[in-house]
Design an enzyme around this catalytic site. Structure first.
Site, PDB file in Angstrom:
ATOM      1  N   GLY A   1      -0.660 -11.637  18.596  1.00 43.64           N
ATOM      2  CA  GLY A   1      -0.281 -13.008  18.989  1.00 43.64           C
ATOM      3  C   GLY A   1       1.105 -13.351  18.460  1.00 43.64           C
ATOM      4  O   GLY A   1       1.937 -13.945  19.163  1.00 43.64           O
TER       5      GLY A   1
ATOM      6  N   GLY B   1       0.825  -1.208   0.000  1.00 40.82           N
ATOM      7  CA  GLY B   1       0.000   0.000   0.000  1.00 40.82           C
ATOM      8  C   GLY B   1       0.856   1.253   0.000  1.00 40.82           C
ATOM      9  O   GLY B   1       2.091   1.195  -0.099  1.00 40.82           O
TER      10      GLY B   1
ATOM     11  N   THR C   1      -6.318  -3.528  -1.579  1.00 38.15           N
ATOM     12  CA  THR C   1      -6.277  -2.147  -2.093  1.00 38.15           C
ATOM     13  C   THR C   1      -4.857  -1.750  -2.509  1.00 38.15           C
ATOM     14  O   THR C   1      -4.641  -0.652  -3.006  1.00 38.15           O
ATOM     15  CB  THR C   1      -6.767  -1.111  -1.033  1.00 38.15           C
ATOM     16  OG1 THR C   1      -5.894  -1.165   0.102  1.00 38.15           O
ATOM     17  CG2 THR C   1      -8.186  -1.363  -0.600  1.00 38.15           C
ATOM     18  N   GLY C   2      -3.897  -2.639  -2.278  1.00 39.13           N
ATOM     19  CA  GLY C   2      -2.502  -2.323  -2.603  1.00 39.13           C
ATOM     20  C   GLY C   2      -2.129  -2.770  -4.008  1.00 39.13           C
ATOM     21  O   GLY C   2      -2.939  -3.353  -4.729  1.00 39.13           O
TER      22      GLY C   2
ATOM     23  N   SER D   1      -4.854  -2.321   6.171  1.00 44.98           N
ATOM     24  CA  SER D   1      -6.252  -1.904   6.366  1.00 44.98           C
ATOM     25  C   SER D   1      -6.641  -0.996   5.214  1.00 44.98           C
ATOM     26  O   SER D   1      -5.854  -0.126   4.828  1.00 44.98           O
ATOM     27  CB  SER D   1      -6.438  -1.104   7.663  1.00 44.98           C
ATOM     28  OG  SER D   1      -7.741  -0.519   7.684  1.00 44.98           O
TER      29      SER D   1
ATOM     30  N   ARG E   1      -9.356   9.778  -1.984  1.00 46.02           N
ATOM     31  CA  ARG E   1      -8.860  10.777  -1.029  1.00 46.02           C
ATOM     32  C   ARG E   1      -8.604  12.080  -1.777  1.00 46.02           C
ATOM     33  O   ARG E   1      -8.318  12.088  -2.970  1.00 46.02           O
ATOM     34  CB  ARG E   1      -7.624  10.248  -0.302  1.00 46.02           C
ATOM     35  CG  ARG E   1      -8.022   9.113   0.641  1.00 46.02           C
ATOM     36  CD  ARG E   1      -6.887   8.622   1.477  1.00 46.02           C
ATOM     37  NE  ARG E   1      -6.173   7.528   0.866  1.00 46.02           N
ATOM     38  CZ  ARG E   1      -5.292   6.757   1.535  1.00 46.02           C
ATOM     39  NH1 ARG E   1      -5.049   6.972   2.797  1.00 46.02           N
ATOM     40  NH2 ARG E   1      -4.669   5.773   0.913  1.00 46.02           N
TER      41      ARG E   1
ATOM     42  N   LYS F   1       3.730 -11.596  20.453  1.00 43.45           N
ATOM     43  CA  LYS F   1       3.924 -12.258  21.753  1.00 43.45           C
ATOM     44  C   LYS F   1       4.797 -13.500  21.576  1.00 43.45           C
ATOM     45  O   LYS F   1       5.767 -13.706  22.317  1.00 43.45           O
ATOM     46  CB  LYS F   1       2.542 -12.637  22.309  1.00 43.45           C
ATOM     47  CG  LYS F   1       2.562 -13.368  23.626  1.00 43.45           C
ATOM     48  CD  LYS F   1       1.134 -13.421  24.185  1.00 43.45           C
ATOM     49  CE  LYS F   1       1.058 -14.323  25.399  1.00 43.45           C
ATOM     50  NZ  LYS F   1       0.769 -15.721  25.057  1.00 43.45           N
TER      51      LYS F   1
ATOM     52  N   TYR G   1     -14.791   1.650   9.934  1.00 45.36           N
ATOM     53  CA  TYR G   1     -13.352   1.959   9.996  1.00 45.36           C
ATOM     54  C   TYR G   1     -12.995   2.496  11.384  1.00 45.36           C
ATOM     55  O   TYR G   1     -12.079   2.004  12.041  1.00 45.36           O
ATOM     56  CB  TYR G   1     -13.036   3.001   8.923  1.00 45.36           C
ATOM     57  CG  TYR G   1     -11.582   3.412   8.812  1.00 45.36           C
ATOM     58  CD1 TYR G   1     -10.607   2.510   8.383  1.00 45.36           C
ATOM     59  CD2 TYR G   1     -11.197   4.728   9.088  1.00 45.36           C
ATOM     60  CE1 TYR G   1      -9.276   2.912   8.255  1.00 45.36           C
ATOM     61  CE2 TYR G   1      -9.874   5.129   8.950  1.00 45.36           C
ATOM     62  CZ  TYR G   1      -8.922   4.219   8.530  1.00 45.36           C
ATOM     63  OH  TYR G   1      -7.609   4.620   8.398  1.00 45.36           O
TER      64      TYR G   1
HETATM   65  N1  NAD Z   1      -2.730   7.501   4.447  1.00 46.62           N
HETATM   66  C1  NAD Z   1      -3.317   8.117   5.451  1.00 46.62           C
HETATM   67  O1  NAD Z   1      -3.533   9.337   5.399  1.00 46.62           O
HETATM   68  C2  NAD Z   1      -3.725   7.353   6.685  1.00 46.62           C
HETATM   69  C3  NAD Z   1      -4.367   8.067   7.708  1.00 46.62           C
HETATM   70  C4  NAD Z   1      -4.722   7.395   8.868  1.00 46.62           C
HETATM   71  C5  NAD Z   1      -4.416   6.052   9.023  1.00 46.62           C
HETATM   72  N2  NAD Z   1      -3.795   5.383   8.012  1.00 46.62           N
HETATM   73  C6  NAD Z   1      -3.547   3.947   8.232  1.00 46.62           C
HETATM   74  O2  NAD Z   1      -2.319   3.553   7.643  1.00 46.62           O
HETATM   75  C7  NAD Z   1      -2.427   2.236   7.099  1.00 46.62           C
HETATM   76  C8  NAD Z   1      -2.026   2.243   5.642  1.00 46.62           C
HETATM   77  O3  NAD Z   1      -2.850   3.143   4.921  1.00 46.62           O
HETATM   78  P1  NAD Z   1      -2.544   3.520   3.405  1.00 46.62           P
HETATM   79  O4  NAD Z   1      -2.930   4.924   3.215  1.00 46.62           O
HETATM   80  O5  NAD Z   1      -1.186   3.074   3.044  1.00 46.62           O
HETATM   81  O6  NAD Z   1      -3.632   2.612   2.662  1.00 46.62           O
HETATM   82  P2  NAD Z   1      -3.465   1.601   1.423  1.00 46.62           P
HETATM   83  O7  NAD Z   1      -4.850   1.160   1.042  1.00 46.62           O
HETATM   84  O8  NAD Z   1      -2.626   2.222   0.372  1.00 46.62           O
HETATM   85  O9  NAD Z   1      -2.658   0.399   2.060  1.00 46.62           O
HETATM   86  C9  NAD Z   1      -3.244  -0.580   2.865  1.00 46.62           C
HETATM   87  C10 NAD Z   1      -2.667  -1.926   2.456  1.00 46.62           C
HETATM   88  O10 NAD Z   1      -3.181  -2.962   3.310  1.00 46.62           O
HETATM   89  C11 NAD Z   1      -3.491  -4.094   2.511  1.00 46.62           C
HETATM   90  N3  NAD Z   1      -4.491  -4.906   3.216  1.00 46.62           N
HETATM   91  C12 NAD Z   1      -5.773  -4.565   3.535  1.00 46.62           C
HETATM   92  N4  NAD Z   1      -6.384  -5.579   4.168  1.00 46.62           N
HETATM   93  C13 NAD Z   1      -5.483  -6.579   4.287  1.00 46.62           C
HETATM   94  C14 NAD Z   1      -5.514  -7.885   4.856  1.00 46.62           C
HETATM   95  N5  NAD Z   1      -6.616  -8.384   5.434  1.00 46.62           N
HETATM   96  N6  NAD Z   1      -4.379  -8.647   4.800  1.00 46.62           N
HETATM   97  C15 NAD Z   1      -3.243  -8.175   4.219  1.00 46.62           C
HETATM   98  N7  NAD Z   1      -3.156  -6.950   3.654  1.00 46.62           N
HETATM   99  C16 NAD Z   1      -4.269  -6.167   3.680  1.00 46.62           C
HETATM  100  C17 NAD Z   1      -3.966  -3.509   1.195  1.00 46.62           C
HETATM  101  O11 NAD Z   1      -3.910  -4.417   0.121  1.00 46.62           O
HETATM  102  C18 NAD Z   1      -3.020  -2.326   1.025  1.00 46.62           C
HETATM  103  O12 NAD Z   1      -1.859  -2.685   0.317  1.00 46.62           O
HETATM  104  C19 NAD Z   1      -3.859   1.781   7.351  1.00 46.62           C
HETATM  105  O13 NAD Z   1      -3.920   1.013   8.533  1.00 46.62           O
HETATM  106  C20 NAD Z   1      -4.605   3.081   7.555  1.00 46.62           C
HETATM  107  O14 NAD Z   1      -5.735   2.918   8.383  1.00 46.62           O
HETATM  108  C21 NAD Z   1      -3.465   5.999   6.848  1.00 46.62           C
END
Ligand code: NAD
Length: 325
Positions: free
Chosen positions: A103, A11, A36-37, A76, A187, A106, A146
């Site tokens: 887990g 991601g 989503t990646g 996520s 976004r 740990k 979320y």
């Molecule tokens: N970018 C921001 O502004 C922002 C703000 C607040 C929080 N976050 C947090 O940072 C993290 C990354 O966000 P991002 O912007 O890079 O989003 P993104 O969608 O680009 O990356 C998320 C990655 O997680 C992977 N993923 C989702 N569910 C999965 C699962 N069950 N198993 C394995 N992989 C899984 C997706 O394929 C993706 O590659 C997230 O937890 C998000 O909540 C991001």
């Protein structure tokens, strides 16, 4: 050599974190189910002997052979368009996924840092948001899947720290932008840039007076890096307090792209936060961190990345949004 597992590696943020830890001399294990990646974000790392990748869904049992020193849990969906399309997966990755990774931490005696979000504050009633604010979240509203997953994630992380003595860290990330965001993840940064580069008018939801504050990805990665190696176990806001209205931001993008677009106004959706700005006093105090990349510089680098797309790719990735997140 220290070994680190990074979930969500393909991601936006995960891929930049992989780059940083490789650069710092770590063995990096990336894990992602690509929901989503995109592997394109990490393809440059496949030639490195210090990088391994597992295509795996972290809501299923997670096994990683060998020792692990650190875990960064970043898997996520992160944009409203994504988590409204896949609400159950979003709830599962924040709850079951986090449980699995705690887990693993740990079992391996590894330190784990989990990616939380400013969304734990919901539509905040205090401004700017300090870590002591408990938030104003509608559990059954559109963002509930979320926001509540992330709130549960923080609770279970603290519980693992308290009851199992796992070394935990919690970062509350505020809007972060930069290269490798998806053009149509909804976004506001890629949404406005995409519209400008396609020659479409920019869509503002509501009157455009709602504010956002945007943090450049390199600053975010630096904050996360410092938090991981600090002794601090409570949540820390990492974001850029430089606040701007959506209306002014749209004007900035039009100027930056040198396009002639106008802005058009649509109705504001429910539970869209009107103001969002981090109080970063804690990050300054415990991490000695503050952002150093201003919006003009960060947006220039981000625009360069999106200019790498052909007009055909831009047109193919049709505009998707319903709020200015
Ligand atoms: N970018 C921001 O502004 C922002 C703000 C607040 C929080 N976050 C947090 O940072 C993290 C990354 O966000 P991002 O912007 O890079 O989003 P993104 O969608 O680009 O990356 C998320 C990655 O997680 C992977 N993923 C989702 N569910 C999965 C699962 N069950 N198993 C394995 N992989 C899984 C997706 O394929 C993706 O590659 C997230 O937890 C998000 O909540 C991001």
């Amino acid at each position: 050599m220290k070994r680190i597992l990074i979930t969500g590696a393909a991601g936006f943020l995960g891929s930049h974190l992989c780059d940083r830890f490789i650069k710092e001399g770590f063995k990096v294990i990336g894990m992602d189910n690509l929901i989503t990646g995109d592997l394109k974000n990490i393809e440059h790392l496949f030639k490195s002997e210090d990088f391994e990748f597992y295509n795996h869904d972290v809501t299923k049992f997670v096994h990683v052979p060998g020792k692990l020193d650190y875990i960064l849990h970043f898997a996520s969906p992160a944009s409203p368009i994504d988590y409204l399309k896949i609400p159950i997966q979003t709830l599962k990755v924040g709850s079951l996924g986090t449980h699995n990774l705690l887990g693993l931490a740990k079992e391996k005696n590894a330190r784990i840092l989990i990616a939380s979000t400013s969304e734990v504050y919901g539509d905040p009633l205090v401004h700017p948001q300090t870590e002591d604010y408990y938030g104003n979240v509608n559990t059954i509203g559109p963002r509930g899947v979320y926001d509540e997953a992330k709130r549960f994630q923080e609770s279970i992380t603290m519980a693992y720290h308290t009851y199992h003595g796992v070394e935990t860290r919690i970062v509350r990330i505020f809007n972060t932008y930069g290269p490798r965001m998806r053009l149509n993840d909804g976004r506001v940064v890629p949404a406005f840039i995409g519209q400008a580069l396609r020659g479409e008018d920019l869509t503002i939801f509501g009157d455009g007076l709602q504010t956002r504050s945007f943090c450049y990805v390199d600053d975010q990665v630096e904050g996360i890096y410092r938090l991981l190696f600090s002794d601090y176990i409570y949540p820390v806001n990492i974001g850029n307090p430089d606040e701007i209205t959506i209306k002014d931001f749209a004007e900035e993008i039009i100027k930056l792209t040198g396009t002639e677009q106008k802005v058009i106004y649509k109705d504001l959706p429910v539970n869209d936060p009107l103001q969002r700005q981090p109080d970063i006093s804690r990050a300054k105090e415990v991490l000695g961190w503050e952002p150093v990349v201003d919006r003009a510089e960060g947006m220039k680098k981000t625009l360069e990345y999106f200019k790498g797309f052909s007009q055909e790719e831009l047109q193919k990735s049709e505009h998707r949004d319903f709020l200015n997140n």
